[in-house]
Design a protein around this motif. Structure first.
Motif, PDB file in Angstrom:
ATOM      1  N   LEU A  38       0.815  -1.217   0.076  1.00  0.00           N
ATOM      2  CA  LEU A  38       0.008   0.022   0.034  1.00  0.00           C
ATOM      3  C   LEU A  38       0.943   1.330  -0.095  1.00  0.00           C
ATOM      4  O   LEU A  38       0.583   2.300  -0.545  1.00  0.00           O
ATOM      5  CB  LEU A  38      -0.950   0.087   1.254  1.00  0.00           C
ATOM      6  N   ILE A  39       1.906   1.294   0.912  1.00  0.00           N
ATOM      7  CA  ILE A  39       2.927   2.455   0.807  1.00  0.00           C
ATOM      8  C   ILE A  39       3.373   2.744  -0.631  1.00  0.00           C
ATOM      9  O   ILE A  39       3.541   3.694  -1.118  1.00  0.00           O
ATOM     10  CB  ILE A  39       3.889   2.383   2.034  1.00  0.00           C
ATOM     11  N   PHE A  40       3.919   1.651  -1.365  1.00  0.00           N
ATOM     12  CA  PHE A  40       4.337   1.529  -2.514  1.00  0.00           C
ATOM     13  C   PHE A  40       3.191   2.153  -3.449  1.00  0.00           C
ATOM     14  O   PHE A  40       3.699   3.065  -4.237  1.00  0.00           O
ATOM     15  CB  PHE A  40       4.821   0.095  -2.923  1.00  0.00           C
ATOM     16  N   LEU A  41       2.081   1.666  -3.509  1.00  0.00           N
ATOM     17  CA  LEU A  41       1.150   2.296  -4.531  1.00  0.00           C
ATOM     18  C   LEU A  41       1.040   3.802  -4.301  1.00  0.00           C
ATOM     19  O   LEU A  41       0.733   4.522  -5.396  1.00  0.00           O
ATOM     20  CB  LEU A  41      -0.014   1.382  -4.394  1.00  0.00           C
ATOM     21  N   CYS A  42       0.738   4.028  -3.075  1.00  0.00           N
ATOM     22  CA  CYS A  42       0.848   5.714  -2.599  1.00  0.00           C
ATOM     23  C   CYS A  42       1.881   6.625  -2.959  1.00  0.00           C
ATOM     24  O   CYS A  42       1.515   7.372  -3.498  1.00  0.00           O
ATOM     25  CB  CYS A  42       0.455   5.628  -1.102  1.00  0.00           C
ATOM     26  N   TYR A  43       3.088   5.726  -3.093  1.00  0.00           N
ATOM     27  CA  TYR A  43       4.344   6.371  -3.315  1.00  0.00           C
ATOM     28  C   TYR A  43       4.235   6.670  -4.927  1.00  0.00           C
ATOM     29  O   TYR A  43       4.521   7.855  -5.608  1.00  0.00           O
ATOM     30  CB  TYR A  43       5.354   5.861  -2.996  1.00  0.00           C
ATOM     31  N   ASN A  44       3.759   5.626  -5.548  1.00  0.00           N
ATOM     32  CA  ASN A  44       3.616   5.862  -6.906  1.00  0.00           C
ATOM     33  C   ASN A  44       2.761   6.485  -7.568  1.00  0.00           C
ATOM     34  O   ASN A  44       2.896   7.557  -8.648  1.00  0.00           O
ATOM     35  CB  ASN A  44       3.516   4.424  -7.722  1.00  0.00           C
ATOM     36  N   ARG A  45       1.451   6.986  -6.716  1.00  0.00           N
ATOM     37  CA  ARG A  45       0.487   7.724  -7.129  1.00  0.00           C
ATOM     38  C   ARG A  45       0.944   9.183  -7.147  1.00  0.00           C
ATOM     39  O   ARG A  45       0.601  10.104  -7.863  1.00  0.00           O
ATOM     40  CB  ARG A  45      -0.852   7.460  -6.090  1.00  0.00           C
ATOM     41  N   ALA A  46       1.683   9.505  -6.067  1.00  0.00           N
ATOM     42  CA  ALA A  46       2.205  10.820  -5.711  1.00  0.00           C
ATOM     43  C   ALA A  46       3.349  11.198  -6.674  1.00  0.00           C
ATOM     44  O   ALA A  46       3.396  12.339  -7.314  1.00  0.00           O
ATOM     45  CB  ALA A  46       2.785  10.732  -4.334  1.00  0.00           C
ATOM     46  N   LEU A  47       4.190  10.122  -7.207  1.00  0.00           N
ATOM     47  CA  LEU A  47       5.073  10.485  -8.110  1.00  0.00           C
ATOM     48  C   LEU A  47       4.269  10.894  -9.794  1.00  0.00           C
ATOM     49  O   LEU A  47       4.580  11.578 -10.269  1.00  0.00           O
ATOM     50  CB  LEU A  47       6.045   9.353  -8.523  1.00  0.00           C
ATOM     51  N   LEU A  48       3.187  10.063  -9.876  1.00  0.00           N
ATOM     52  CA  LEU A  48       2.519  10.149 -11.202  1.00  0.00           C
ATOM     53  C   LEU A  48       1.609  11.621 -11.103  1.00  0.00           C
ATOM     54  O   LEU A  48       1.844  12.331 -12.085  1.00  0.00           O
ATOM     55  CB  LEU A  48       1.537   9.035 -11.438  1.00  0.00           C
ATOM     56  N   LYS A  49       1.213  11.909 -10.012  1.00  0.00           N
ATOM     57  CA  LYS A  49       0.750  13.138  -9.809  1.00  0.00           C
ATOM     58  C   LYS A  49       1.667  14.304  -9.927  1.00  0.00           C
ATOM     59  O   LYS A  49       1.267  15.242 -10.509  1.00  0.00           O
ATOM     60  CB  LYS A  49       0.001  13.209  -8.467  1.00  0.00           C
TER      61      LYS A  49
END
Length: 55
Positions: A38-49
């Motif tokens: 979940l932390i990995f997905l949240c981090y990737n979402r922030a990078l994409l944003k």
């Protein structure tokens, strides 16, 4: 903007409730893998944003 925050609070509560349910059925060693995912997905979402804001 207040509407967006209240929607996020509802979503966070759903995630927290789901995590509480998982905690009872998954051993601690396995639960750690779920949290790291979940932390990995949240981090990737922030990078994409961030990348889409820079376009």
């Amino acid at each position: 903007m207040a509407e967006k925050n209240s929607a996020n609070i509802g979503f966070e509560k759903q995630i927290w409730d789901a995590a509480c349910v998982l905690w009872g059925h998954i051993p601690a060693a396995e639960y750690r893998k779920v949290i790291i995912g979940l932390i990995f997905l949240c981090y990737n979402r922030a990078l994409l944003k961030n990348d889409t804001m820079n376009l």
